[in-house]
Design a protein around this motif. Sequence first.
Motif, PDB file in Angstrom:
ATOM      1  N   ASP A 162       0.883  -1.160   0.000  1.00 32.75           N
ATOM      2  CA  ASP A 162       0.000   0.000   0.000  1.00 32.75           C
ATOM      3  C   ASP A 162       0.921   1.209   0.000  1.00 32.75           C
ATOM      4  O   ASP A 162       1.567   1.511   1.009  1.00 32.75           O
ATOM      5  CB  ASP A 162      -0.892  -0.013   1.238  1.00 32.75           C
ATOM      6  N   PHE A 163       1.000   1.899  -1.133  1.00 30.82           N
ATOM      7  CA  PHE A 163       1.972   2.977  -1.269  1.00 30.82           C
ATOM      8  C   PHE A 163       1.604   4.211  -0.453  1.00 30.82           C
ATOM      9  O   PHE A 163       2.441   5.075  -0.228  1.00 30.82           O
ATOM     10  CB  PHE A 163       2.154   3.332  -2.740  1.00 30.82           C
ATOM     11  N   GLN A 164       0.377   4.298   0.019  1.00 27.10           N
ATOM     12  CA  GLN A 164      -0.027   5.411   0.876  1.00 27.10           C
ATOM     13  C   GLN A 164       0.516   5.227   2.293  1.00 27.10           C
ATOM     14  O   GLN A 164       0.902   6.197   2.937  1.00 27.10           O
ATOM     15  CB  GLN A 164      -1.556   5.516   0.921  1.00 27.10           C
ATOM     16  N   ASN A 165       0.512   3.981   2.793  1.00 28.25           N
ATOM     17  CA  ASN A 165       1.023   3.662   4.126  1.00 28.25           C
ATOM     18  C   ASN A 165       1.945   2.453   4.032  1.00 28.25           C
ATOM     19  O   ASN A 165       1.566   1.342   4.371  1.00 28.25           O
ATOM     20  CB  ASN A 165      -0.134   3.351   5.088  1.00 28.25           C
ATOM     21  N   ASP A 189      -0.081  -5.040   6.391  1.00 26.89           N
ATOM     22  CA  ASP A 189       0.461  -5.978   5.402  1.00 26.89           C
ATOM     23  C   ASP A 189       1.569  -5.366   4.551  1.00 26.89           C
ATOM     24  O   ASP A 189       2.400  -6.087   4.004  1.00 26.89           O
ATOM     25  CB  ASP A 189      -0.654  -6.486   4.490  1.00 26.89           C
ATOM     26  N   SER A 190       1.588  -4.049   4.437  1.00 26.79           N
ATOM     27  CA  SER A 190       2.642  -3.413   3.649  1.00 26.79           C
ATOM     28  C   SER A 190       4.012  -3.602   4.295  1.00 26.79           C
ATOM     29  O   SER A 190       5.011  -3.767   3.595  1.00 26.79           O
ATOM     30  CB  SER A 190       2.356  -1.924   3.475  1.00 26.79           C
ATOM     31  N   ALA A 191       4.052  -3.582   5.606  1.00 24.90           N
ATOM     32  CA  ALA A 191       5.325  -3.801   6.295  1.00 24.90           C
ATOM     33  C   ALA A 191       5.820  -5.220   6.054  1.00 24.90           C
ATOM     34  O   ALA A 191       7.010  -5.444   5.813  1.00 24.90           O
ATOM     35  CB  ALA A 191       5.174  -3.536   7.794  1.00 24.90           C
ATOM     36  N   VAL A 192       4.899  -6.173   6.084  1.00 22.83           N
ATOM     37  CA  VAL A 192       5.264  -7.565   5.804  1.00 22.83           C
ATOM     38  C   VAL A 192       5.747  -7.698   4.364  1.00 22.83           C
ATOM     39  O   VAL A 192       6.719  -8.408   4.076  1.00 22.83           O
ATOM     40  CB  VAL A 192       4.069  -8.499   6.084  1.00 22.83           C
TER      41      VAL A 192
END
Length: 66
Positions: A24-27, A32-35
Motif C-alpha cells: 500500500d503505497f499510501q502507508n 500488510d505493507s510492512a510484511v
Amino acid sequence: MKIFTSILVVLALALIVFNITQLDFQNPFEGDSAVALIGIAASFCAVLILLIFRISKKIEEKTNGR
C-alpha cells in the motif's frame, strides 16, 4: 546445480513481484505493507546470495581446471 540456483532465483523474483502487489503505497510501513517490504528485502537478499554462489562456483571451476 546451475538449474537449481536458476529455479531459486526465479522463485525469489516471483516473490518480489507478488510482494510489490501487496504494498500500500499510501502507508508503506503499516499492516500488510510492512510484511511485504520485509518479504521484498528478504527475496532481494536471496537473489544476491544465489548470484554470489553461482559466481563462486564458476571461479572454483576455473581454478580447479588449471
